[in-house]
Design an enzyme around this catalytic site. Structure first.
Site, PDB file in Angstrom:
ATOM      1  CG  HIS A  62      35.060  30.441  49.739  1.00 42.25           C
ATOM      2  ND1 HIS A  62      34.989  31.555  48.946  1.00 42.25           N
ATOM      3  CD2 HIS A  62      34.819  29.389  48.917  1.00 42.25           C
ATOM      4  CE1 HIS A  62      34.743  31.203  47.690  1.00 42.25           C
ATOM      5  NE2 HIS A  62      34.632  29.892  47.645  1.00 42.25           N
ATOM      6  CG  ASP A  86      35.952  29.907  43.740  1.00 50.25           C
ATOM      7  OD1 ASP A  86      36.427  29.933  44.894  1.00 50.25           O
ATOM      8  OD2 ASP A  86      34.911  29.289  43.469  1.00 50.25           O
ATOM      9  CD  GLU A 106      36.384  23.599  38.518  1.00 50.25           C
ATOM     10  OE1 GLU A 106      35.969  23.973  39.621  1.00 50.25           O
ATOM     11  OE2 GLU A 106      35.642  23.380  37.535  1.00 50.25           O
ATOM     12  N   GLY A 140      35.572  14.971  39.077  1.00 43.14           N
ATOM     13  CA  GLY A 140      35.634  14.555  40.479  1.00 43.14           C
ATOM     14  C   GLY A 140      35.387  13.068  40.676  1.00 43.14           C
ATOM     15  CG  ASP A 157      33.371  25.141  46.441  1.00 44.58           C
ATOM     16  OD1 ASP A 157      32.246  25.650  46.292  1.00 44.58           O
ATOM     17  OD2 ASP A 157      34.416  25.812  46.527  1.00 44.58           O
ATOM     18  CB  THR A 159      27.505  25.104  39.997  1.00 46.77           C
ATOM     19  OG1 THR A 159      26.401  25.931  39.640  1.00 46.77           O
ATOM     20  CG2 THR A 159      27.627  23.962  39.015  1.00 46.77           C
ATOM     21  N   PRO A 164      27.329  20.265  34.562  1.00 46.57           N
ATOM     22  CG  PRO A 164      29.305  21.522  34.536  1.00 46.57           C
ATOM     23  CD  PRO A 164      27.874  21.559  34.112  1.00 46.57           C
TER      24      PRO A 164
END
Ligand code: AG3
Length: 281
Positions: A62, A86, A106, A140, A157, A159, A164
């Site tokens: 982060h 998160d 998100e 997004g 940010d 995965t 997705p």
């Protein structure tokens, strides 16, 4: 009885963490979400079985997805995070006094909900108590299509490019992000492991260079990600992360960063040969 969680990094290699239990396990409309209690890394969040964060090493990721861009841009005011449910990236963004609005977009509301409940050290900034923080549970791509020419910095940010997040590694998406940035805007995206993901990197950086005049890779050490050697893509319309970096301003920051500092900012852009080669064509 010993319980271990293993994320496989290839057919023959993986990382294993000893766990004491499961705090949440469930499936959203988009993916499988698990939050496990580990012995050495605190709580750990997995999406479709892949380690997203642990309480012990998330500060590295982060710090590094946020501060290089926010200390390169001279006056970051409006910042958008795509993914990052998160809340760890938003937590770092709101440390910057110039930021007037930090927006999280998100796709998966369950990730936000469970992070607020079970990962408060990351999600405290997105629990509704900070008036500078805005939350959108949305795709997004759909969001930025509606918000062109608006942001100083956009952070992707995400995965890995499966499930997705696939669309977040494509040229069309980078073009939309370009449009959503102001004329001196900066985008940063997590860009996988130079050690394991050479092909993903090659395509990703090619796609970025088709859109942005300045594209650089930088690195960080993240113990729980594949190979422990991770990277970020810095894509910019105007400011170069090394030659336009104001070292003084970063050195004078009035908040604590456990990984990032003004020396590391510069060092992170100095890459080993094999990593340069991944993105040279
Ligand atoms: N972003 C996750 C990076 C990908 C990790 N990949 C893996 N374990 N195979 C994390 C989001 C943190 N805000």
């Amino acid at each position: 009885m010993d319980l271990w969680y293993t994320e496989k990094h290839s057919e023959n290699v993986g990382i294993s963490l000893k766990i004491t239990g499961t705090l949440f396990s469930g499936k959203s409309e988009f993916q499988q979400l698990d939050i496990l209690e580990t012995l050495e890394y605190g709580r750990m969040m997995l999406l479709d079985g892949l380690v997203m964060v642990t309480e012990r090493d998330e500060f590295i990721y982060h710090d590094m997805i946020v501060h290089p861009a926010l200390f390169t841009h001279p006056q970051p005011k409006k910042v958008l995070v795509i993914g990052g449910g998160d809340g760890g990236s938003i937590r770092e963004i709101v440390k910057h006094p110039t930021v007037t609005e930090a927006t999280l977009c998100e796709i998966d509301g369950l990730v936000i909900e469970k992070s607020i409940e079970l990962l408060p050290s990351m999600a405290a900034a997105i629990d509704g108590s900070n008036p500078r923080v805005k939350l959108h549970v949305d795709d997004g791509l759909a969001y930025i299509r509606e918000h062109q020419d608006e942001y100083d910095v956009i952070l992707v940010d995400s995965t890995d490019p499966i499930g997705p997040a696939v669309g977040l590694f494509e040229e069309d998406f980078y073009r939309l992000v370009f449009g959503a940035l102001k004329e001196d805007g900066i985008m940063v995206a997590q860009s996988e492991s130079p050690f394991y993901h050479a092909e993903i990197q090659r395509d990703m950086y090619r796609n970025l260079r088709a859109v942005y005049p300045i594209v650089e890779m930088y690195q960080a050490f993240i113990p729980t990600y594949p190979s422990g050697y991770w990277s970020f893509a810095f894509a910019s319309k105007k400011y170069h992360p090394v030659s336009d970096f104001n070292r003084e301003r970063a050195a004078k920051r009035d908040f604590y960063t456990k990984y990032y500092n003004e020396d590391l900012h510069l060092g992170a852009f100095m890459l080993p040969t094999f990593a340069k080669e991944n993105i040279s064509a």
